[in-house]
Design a protein around this motif. Sequence first.
Motif, short mmCIF file in Angstrom:
data_model
loop_
_atom_site.label_atom_id
_atom_site.label_comp_id
_atom_site.label_asym_id
_atom_site.label_seq_id
_atom_site.Cartn_x
_atom_site.Cartn_y
_atom_site.Cartn_z
N ASP A 85 8.56 68.77 -11.69
CA ASP A 85 9.84 69.12 -11.08
C ASP A 85 10.67 67.86 -10.79
O ASP A 85 10.13 66.79 -10.48
N THR A 86 11.99 68.02 -10.90
CA THR A 86 12.92 66.96 -10.56
C THR A 86 13.95 67.53 -9.59
O THR A 86 14.43 68.66 -9.78
N PHE A 87 14.29 66.76 -8.57
CA PHE A 87 15.23 67.22 -7.56
C PHE A 87 16.51 66.40 -7.66
O PHE A 87 16.49 65.18 -7.55
N VAL A 88 17.62 67.12 -7.87
CA VAL A 88 18.94 66.49 -8.04
C VAL A 88 19.79 66.84 -6.82
O VAL A 88 19.91 68.01 -6.46
N GLN A 89 20.35 65.82 -6.21
CA GLN A 89 21.14 66.04 -5.00
C GLN A 89 22.28 67.02 -5.27
O GLN A 89 22.95 66.96 -6.31
N ALA A 90 22.52 67.93 -4.32
CA ALA A 90 23.52 68.98 -4.51
C ALA A 90 24.18 69.33 -3.19
O ALA A 90 23.60 69.16 -2.11
N ARG A 139 24.33 74.89 -19.73
CA ARG A 139 25.13 73.80 -19.20
C ARG A 139 24.85 72.53 -20.00
O ARG A 139 23.72 72.26 -20.39
N LEU A 140 25.89 71.76 -20.22
CA LEU A 140 25.75 70.50 -20.95
C LEU A 140 25.18 69.43 -20.05
O LEU A 140 25.38 69.44 -18.82
N SER A 141 24.49 68.48 -20.65
CA SER A 141 23.90 67.38 -19.89
C SER A 141 24.98 66.61 -19.15
O SER A 141 26.15 66.56 -19.55
N GLU A 142 24.59 65.98 -18.04
CA GLU A 142 25.52 65.22 -17.19
C GLU A 142 25.05 63.77 -17.10
O GLU A 142 24.48 63.33 -16.10
N PRO A 143 25.29 62.98 -18.16
CA PRO A 143 24.74 61.63 -18.20
C PRO A 143 25.49 60.60 -17.37
O PRO A 143 25.02 59.46 -17.24
N GLN A 144 26.62 60.94 -16.78
CA GLN A 144 27.44 59.95 -16.09
C GLN A 144 27.05 59.74 -14.63
O GLN A 144 27.66 58.92 -13.94
N GLY A 145 26.09 60.48 -14.13
CA GLY A 145 25.73 60.36 -12.73
C GLY A 145 26.71 61.11 -11.85
O GLY A 145 27.56 61.86 -12.32
N ALA A 150 25.19 56.27 -9.54
CA ALA A 150 24.46 56.38 -10.81
C ALA A 150 23.03 56.85 -10.54
O ALA A 150 22.44 56.52 -9.50
N ASN A 151 22.50 57.62 -11.47
CA ASN A 151 21.10 58.04 -11.35
C ASN A 151 20.19 56.82 -11.37
O ASN A 151 20.46 55.83 -12.06
N ALA A 152 19.11 56.91 -10.62
CA ALA A 152 18.11 55.84 -10.59
C ALA A 152 16.76 56.46 -10.94
O ALA A 152 16.01 56.88 -10.04
N ARG A 157 15.72 58.98 -7.98
CA ARG A 157 16.93 59.40 -7.26
C ARG A 157 17.94 59.92 -8.28
O ARG A 157 18.36 59.18 -9.17
N TRP A 158 18.30 61.17 -8.13
CA TRP A 158 19.15 61.82 -9.13
C TRP A 158 20.38 62.42 -8.46
O TRP A 158 20.26 63.11 -7.43
N TYR A 159 21.52 62.15 -9.07
CA TYR A 159 22.79 62.68 -8.58
C TYR A 159 23.49 63.57 -9.61
O TYR A 159 24.52 64.17 -9.31
N SER A 160 22.95 63.64 -10.80
CA SER A 160 23.47 64.53 -11.84
C SER A 160 22.31 64.96 -12.72
O SER A 160 21.26 64.30 -12.75
N ARG A 161 22.54 66.02 -13.46
CA ARG A 161 21.48 66.58 -14.29
C ARG A 161 21.55 65.99 -15.70
O ARG A 161 22.07 66.59 -16.63
N ASP A 162 21.05 64.77 -15.80
CA ASP A 162 21.02 64.03 -17.06
C ASP A 162 19.75 64.42 -17.81
O ASP A 162 18.66 63.96 -17.50
#
Length: 236
Positions: A85-90, A139-145, A150-152, A157-162
Amino acid sequence: MKPARPSAARVLTGSCLLLAIAALLALGTWQVQRLAWKRALIAQVAARLRAAPVPAPGPAAWAGIGPRDAYRRVSAQGAFLPGRDTFVQAVTVRGPGWWAITPLRTGAGATILVNRGFVPTRAPLPPEPGARTVTGLLRLSEPQGGFLRANAPAPDRWYSRDVAAIAARRGIGPVAPYFIDADAGRAAPGAPVGGLTVVAFPNNHLIYALTWYGLAVMAMIGLVFWYRAGRRDGGR
């Protein structure tokens, strides 16, 4: 007696005013074109949201995935991979928290990342063994953070679904170049809450167009008054 010839400064000022009017009219026309494009986009997405789910694109179709596929309703069958599992801030209608992203291994051997929904904390998710059918929005990938963040991947640490970065961090593949926002369902206690996707497109182009055209009209009126004042002053 010959009429006085306009000075170079007056010619330059008039030329600048005309150029400004032309630029304002061009900006207004551009916003009208953008308005037509945005309305067409909203109508297309609304039609996709109303359509019945179709099978999620498989590996043979991955290369052709693009904006025309965004928000298409799809379904996929497979098994969730435990411990990946990965948790992306929302930020959602339920408040701040996390999107819970879990890989779904399909029968074709490919993997699709599934946004199972919102969770308030990054606690381990309850296991969901066995075959599952996931229905939701492509949904399309979100590589820009995220915004200014920016994603780390290393510290997780994830801020977008890359999709590509998450797949690499979790060591899974081959993975689809998109993810699925899962629909709402009967979630077990502690399970993610799906169906919280917000589909909204800002559409302020009409206001922008009216603003540019209004400024152009004001500039035209100013040009007329300026020209008449110059005539009265003998072109000085």
